[in-house]
Write an enzyme that holds these catalytic residues in place. Structure first.
Site, PDB file in Angstrom:
ATOM      1  N   TYR A 109       0.955  -1.198  -0.042  1.00 32.65           N
ATOM      2  CA  TYR A 109      -0.167   0.047   0.054  1.00 32.65           C
ATOM      3  C   TYR A 109       0.640   1.133   0.052  1.00 32.65           C
ATOM      4  CZ  TYR A 109      -4.166  -2.651   0.924  1.00 32.65           C
ATOM      5  OH  TYR A 109      -5.385  -4.313   1.417  1.00 32.65           O
ATOM      6  N   SER A 110       0.681   2.381  -1.026  1.00 33.72           N
ATOM      7  CA  SER A 110       1.541   3.367  -1.407  1.00 33.72           C
ATOM      8  C   SER A 110       2.891   2.907  -1.294  1.00 33.72           C
ATOM      9  CB  SER A 110       1.371   4.036  -0.507  1.00 33.72           C
ATOM     10  OG  SER A 110       0.376   4.447  -0.925  1.00 33.72           O
TER      11      SER A 110
END
Length: 344
Positions: A62-63
């Site tokens: 995530y990111s």
């Protein structure tokens, strides 16, 4: 806030879990979901804790790790034992040949890096984010068992597995006396009920708790999407990479389901997302729903999904509106419900 056991384990989790994919956005995909600042992340965590939502889910990808870093900072003012943290590994994180998959090499590397970003010594639930068909299952499960024995992971779970992926994994763990998956993080919503076909019966049989991701149908059950209306300007569905990366239900089907929810919203005084979430909370095997929020207003609105229940008649109406034809062999099996009953 109700607390439920995660599968057949002795571990209890709140019926709502906060998905921290909205934290630390630094690429096109996650920026479309939210661009939450660090101060906003801290405020969201505090609202969750006040409501009894002490379970937070993230993943290494995530990111590109920024979500884990932001979540670790947002939790830093709390006692570690007061919060539950879930993270994941398996998907590519780096350019090297071993920077992907569920090999011993990659999982050890991934967990150690996740612990550093989260600023913690252990995670409560560690998921495989997807199935790695190129790594022997016994290598993967032996590695996860070692994590549990070392105290770096409390419970193991998987995500996005097929039925045979999960069942074979459970069989291997049982054969060697290793830690078993107690949870399966799955896509399940009023406009995405495929989970009920095979994975729910398996979960009922084997005692696997469902941690439901995207319970609002990939942003389609927010109450802002209706027949004859353009997408809201701030909808993540305006971003092609988001649309292509998620479920794509037929629009007419979506409108039919939303119409049914609207009728129940008038009866109950609840919102579309609150009704969609409450419906899921009454389904078999569901341990927790992973909710996200762009801001504290969205979060507080979603928290209104608990503390009440849809009636039997309302659930039946939603079931009927969201029913779709099933694939083989499930349509054939449903002709023999006398000995092969539907799970719900």
């Amino acid at each position: 806030m109700e607390y439920r056991q995660l599968g057949r384990s002795g571990f209890k989790v709140p019926e709502l879990c906060f998905g921290a994919g909205t934290f630390g956005a630094d690429n096109e995909f996650f920026k479309a979901w939210s661009q939450t600042t660090q101060d906003e992340a801290i405020r969201i965590v505090d609202i969750c804790m006040e409501a009894g939502v002490n379970f937070f889910d993230t993943a290494d990808i995530y990111s590109n790790g920024s979500s884990e870093t932001a979540l670790g900072k947002a939790l830093s003012h709390l006692k570690r034992e007061d919060v539950l943290i879930s993270t994941k590994a398996t998907f590519r994180f780096g350019n090297g040949p071993n920077d992907v998959g569920s090999s011993r090499y990659h999982l050890i590397q991934s967990l150690e890096n996740s612990l550093k970003r989260l600023n913690t010594d252990y995670v409560d639930v560690y998921h495989l984010h997807g199935f790695d068909a190129t790594t022997p299952i016994d290598e993967t499960l032996n590695t996860l068992d070692r994590f549990v024995r070392e105290g770096k992971v409390r419970y193991i779970a998987c995500s996005n597995f097929s039925g045979w992926h999960l069942m074979k994994s459970l069989s291997v763990s049982e054969r060697y006396g290793w830690s078993k998956y107690v949870g399966h993080q799955v896509y399940y919503s009023l406009v995405g009920r495929d989970y009920e076909w095979e994975l729910m019966p398996l979960a009922l049989d084997q005692g696997i708790g469902a941690l439901v991701w995207s319970p609002l149908g990939w942003g389609r059950l927010t109450g802002k999407i209706r027949r004859g209306q353009p997408l809201p300007a701030d909808s993540r569905l305006n971003t092609k990479v988001v649309v292509d990366g998620g479920p794509q239900p037929d629009n007419e089907y979506l409108y039919k389901v939303v119409d049914a929810i609207d009728l129940i919203a008038k009866e109950t005084g609840k919102t579309v997302p609150q009704i969609a979430l409450n419906w899921l909370l009454q389904r078999p095997t569901v341990s927790t729903l992973i909710i996200g929020a762009r801001n504290e207003q969205q979060l507080k609105a979603n928290l209104g999904a608990v503390g009440w229940k849809l009636s039997t008649e309302q659930i039946a109406a939603l079931d009927a509106a969201s029913e779709v034809p099933v694939a083989y062999p499930y349509w054939h099996q449903r002709q023999f419900q006398e000995r092969n009953p539907k799970p719900v």
